[in-house]
Structures are given as structure tokens and as C-alpha cells.
Scaffold this active site. Structure first.
Site, PDB file in Angstrom:
ATOM      1  NE  ARG A  21     192.798  50.781  31.159  1.00 20.93           N
ATOM      2  CZ  ARG A  21     192.198  51.922  31.517  1.00 20.93           C
ATOM      3  NH1 ARG A  21     191.396  52.565  30.678  1.00 20.93           N
ATOM      4  NH2 ARG A  21     192.427  52.441  32.709  1.00 20.93           N
ATOM      5  CD  GLU A  44     195.788  54.139  25.427  1.00 21.14           C
ATOM      6  OE1 GLU A  44     194.854  53.330  25.281  1.00 21.14           O
ATOM      7  OE2 GLU A  44     195.815  55.044  26.264  1.00 21.14           O
ATOM      8  CG  HIS A  71     193.127  56.884  27.334  1.00 26.24           C
ATOM      9  ND1 HIS A  71     193.739  55.719  27.733  1.00 26.24           N
ATOM     10  CD2 HIS A  71     192.162  57.123  28.262  1.00 26.24           C
ATOM     11  CE1 HIS A  71     193.182  55.280  28.847  1.00 26.24           C
ATOM     12  NE2 HIS A  71     192.219  56.114  29.186  1.00 26.24           N
TER      13      HIS A  71
HETATM   14  C1  8YV Z   1     192.111  58.071  33.113  1.00 28.60           C
HETATM   15  C2  8YV Z   1     191.017  55.906  32.457  1.00 28.60           C
HETATM   16  O1  8YV Z   1     192.263  59.365  32.750  1.00 28.60           O
HETATM   17  O2  8YV Z   1     190.318  56.197  34.700  1.00 28.60           O
HETATM   18  C3  8YV Z   1     190.621  55.423  33.807  1.00 28.60           C
HETATM   19  O3  8YV Z   1     190.574  54.187  33.989  1.00 28.60           O
HETATM   20  O4  8YV Z   1     191.131  55.142  31.584  1.00 28.60           O
HETATM   21  C4  8YV Z   1     191.344  57.312  32.097  1.00 28.60           C
HETATM   22  O5  8YV Z   1     190.275  57.936  31.501  1.00 28.60           O
HETATM   23  C5  8YV Z   1     193.447  57.435  33.326  1.00 28.60           C
HETATM   24  O6  8YV Z   1     193.305  56.149  33.812  1.00 28.60           O
HETATM   25  C6  8YV Z   1     194.321  58.218  34.249  1.00 28.60           C
HETATM   26  O7  8YV Z   1     195.227  57.409  34.915  1.00 28.60           O
END
Ligand code: 8YV
Length: 307
Positions: free
Chosen positions: A222, A251, A269
Site C-alpha cells: 500500500r 491513489e 496497481h
Molecule cells: C486487489 C489488492 O486487486 O487485494 C488487494 O489487497 O491490493 C489488489 O491487488 C484490490 O484490492 C481489489 O479490491
């Protein structure tokens, strides 16, 4: 989902605004958000009595106010495991791209600037023989370690606690309780920990300053785990050689300075962005909802926590 439930889908893929989300939690028994939906205490307070579950499409749940959801008695689930390898692949891709100037090189070709090979042009850094410091040795951190070992890197990690000795032995991973000590030693650093109030700006300006001169930093976790403005300054000054970022503090906004820097490899992402991964994430969401509404414990239950 249509076959199993009475669903309302966000067909446009444009994130729902606060008003649309509020209307949804007043109607739905189960909400399926993604990382782009802010499920904060104010929204949870607006939920009708029928709302019983938040089945997140994604592994990270930092966009959900878990204490507020818990206080409201909501069950929360996520989609772990199925995106581990895809995210670790992106961490390797970022390390390789940043170290081997892949995007910069590609840009030269697209701009018609390739005039032929010469001995001292576009020299990158070798991964093999280098030290990788992994921050957060959960599933994704371990998957990064496995890959990096195959590239000949020495694996070091910082985690709240050491991983079990047999696993550490298998990964050849050396534990650092002291993050600063690991940063000063690592040629590459990969951020793989969850975002919590405790990991916000874990890589602060001060900590970034402790990294080994010439080090490369990648983040697939993150954005806000790194002080993005401080990182942009360090990249501009060259104290950090390069960064590979798949996630950003604000983001989808990216710090404007990062956009101008050749030593910043930036991806939108893409961590879980494979067809296979996204299908498996969807299947996990369905399994969690169906299991819960069939009165069993969903396999990927985040709340209520086990303790
Ligand atoms: C997801 C992500 O695609 O799963 C996670 O925590 O950061 C991503 O790769 C995204 O969260 C979808 O909601």
C-alpha cells in the site's frame, strides 16, 4: 453471483460515490467492495439492520474500518492466497525493471532513439549476489523471497515476529527485528506488509535516509506505507537509486515529481491483475458469501476475528 443471489452490480466499474454506497448499505444484506471503496465508520453507521456481511474483493482490508464493522456485528471476509503469486511476480517485475532500466530502455525505442548498442550505455544493476530486505514476511513476502532466491539474492526480512525456523531455513531468510539495521544492509527493499495505522509512513524520510546508498525500493503493498513525497525527493537526489511502485499514497493520484523521474518505475496497481487471479478472487467472494448465508463460517473470515 447472478445464479446464486439477487445481485445489484456496478456495471460501469466507476467507483460508487458516498451517496451510492450509503444507498447500497441501506438495501443490501451483503456488500462487495473493492480497494477503491471507502467503507468508513460514517458509512457503516448508515447501514440498515439487514446488512450482515462485507465480502471484500481483494486481500487488503485497510479501506474498511474494521473496528466499526466489528462493533456493528458485521462479518467481513477477503480473498487471500489467490493473488499471492501474481503480486510477488509484480514485485520481481518492478525490481528487474528498476534495476535493468527496462521502461527507460523501452521508452528510448518508442521515441525512435535507439542508434545501436554501445558498451557503456544504459547499464543497470545485477540482482544476483545482492541482498534483498523484505518488509513483511506474510504470504506475499514469502513468495517474493522464493522468487528472489531463484535470482541468486540473499534474503533478509523484517516482520513483527520471526517466521518458523523450518520455513526460514527453506527460504534461507535472515530475520531482522531492527528495521533500520536491515535497511542499512539491503541493496533491494521490497514492501510486503499490510497497511495499518502502525505501518503508515513506516518508510519515513528519516528511514529512507538510512537505506544503503544506491539501493532500489519496490512497493506492491500500500502506498501510504512509504512517505511518497520523501521518496520522490530521495529519488531526485539519487540517494535511493530507483524505485518500483505499484501502489501510491493518494491513489489514483501519483506524486507529480515521481511522474518526471526516470528512476521511478510506476505501475497502476497491477498486483492482482491477471485474468486467473481476478476470476479466483471472484470465486472466493462467492464462496464466502454463500457459506455465511448458509449459516457456516466463511473460509476467509477477517471479522469476527479469531482472537
Ligand atoms: C486487489 C489488492 O486487486 O487485494 C488487494 O489487497 O491490493 C489488489 O491487488 C484490490 O484490492 C481489489 O479490491
Amino acid at each position: 453471483m447472478r445464479a446464486l443471489f439477487d445481485v445489484e452490480l456496478n456495471e460501469s466499474d466507476v467507483p460508487m460515490d458516498a451517496e451510492a454506497l450509503a444507498a447500497a448499505v441501506q438495501r443490501a444484506d451483503c456488500l462487495v467492495p473493492t480497494v477503491t471503496d471507502r467503507i468508513d465508520a460514517a458509512l457503516i453507521a448508515k447501514a440498515g439492520p439487514q446488512l450482515r456481511m462485507i465480502a471484500n474483493f481483494g486481500a487488503g482490508t485497510d479501506h474498511i474500518d474494521l473496528p466499526a464493522a466489528d462493533a456493528r456485528g458485521l462479518v467481513v471476509s477477503n480473498t487471500p492466497n489467490v493473488l499471492t503469486d501474481d503480486t510477488a511476480d509484480i514485485a520481481m517485475l518492478l525490481m528487474l525493471a528498476a534495476a535493468r532500466l527496462a521502461i527507460e530502455g523501452s521508452d528510448v525505442l518508442h521515441a525512435g532513439g535507439f542508434k545501436g548498442w554501445h558498451p557503456t550505455w544504459m547499464m543497470g544493476t545485477r540482482l544476483g549476489g545482492k541482498t534483498l530486505g523484505i518488509i513483511g514476511m506474510g504470504r506475499i513476502g514469502q513468495a517474493v523471497a522464493r522468487r528472489a532466491r531463484a535470482f541468486g539474492m540473499a534474503i533478509h526480512y523484517h516482520n513483527r515476529k520471526p517466521i518458523p525456523a523450518p520455513l526460514a531455513g527453506e527460504l534461507g531468510a535472515h530475520y531482522w527485528e531492527d528495521l533500520d539495521g536491515m535497511l542499512a544492509r539491503s541493496d533491494f527493499v521490497s514492501v510486503n506488509c499490510p497497511y495499518t495505522p502502525g505501518t503508515r509512513h513506516l518508510l519515513s524520510a528519516e528511514r529512507l535516509g538510512r537505506m544503503k546508498p544506491g539501493a532500489i525500493l519496490v512497493n506492491t503493498a500500500r502506498g501510504a506505507i512509504i512517505d511518497e513525497a520523501a521518496l520522490a525527493d530521495a529519488l531526485e537526489a539519487g540517494t535511493i537509486a530507483a524505485a518500483g511502485l505499484d501502489v501510491f499514497e493518494f491513489e489514483p493520484k501519483v506524486h507529480p515529481k515521481l511522474l518526471t523521474l526516470k528512476n521511478a518505475v510506476l505501475l497502476p496497481h497491477l498486483g492482482s491483475g491477471t485474468i486467473e487471479g481476478r476470476v479466483e478472487m471472484g470465486e472466493k467472494v462467492i464462496i464466502n458469501i454463500k457459506t455465511f448465508f448458509d449459516h457456516h463460517r466463511p473460509p476467509d473470515r477477517v471479522l469476527p476475528s479469531l482472537g
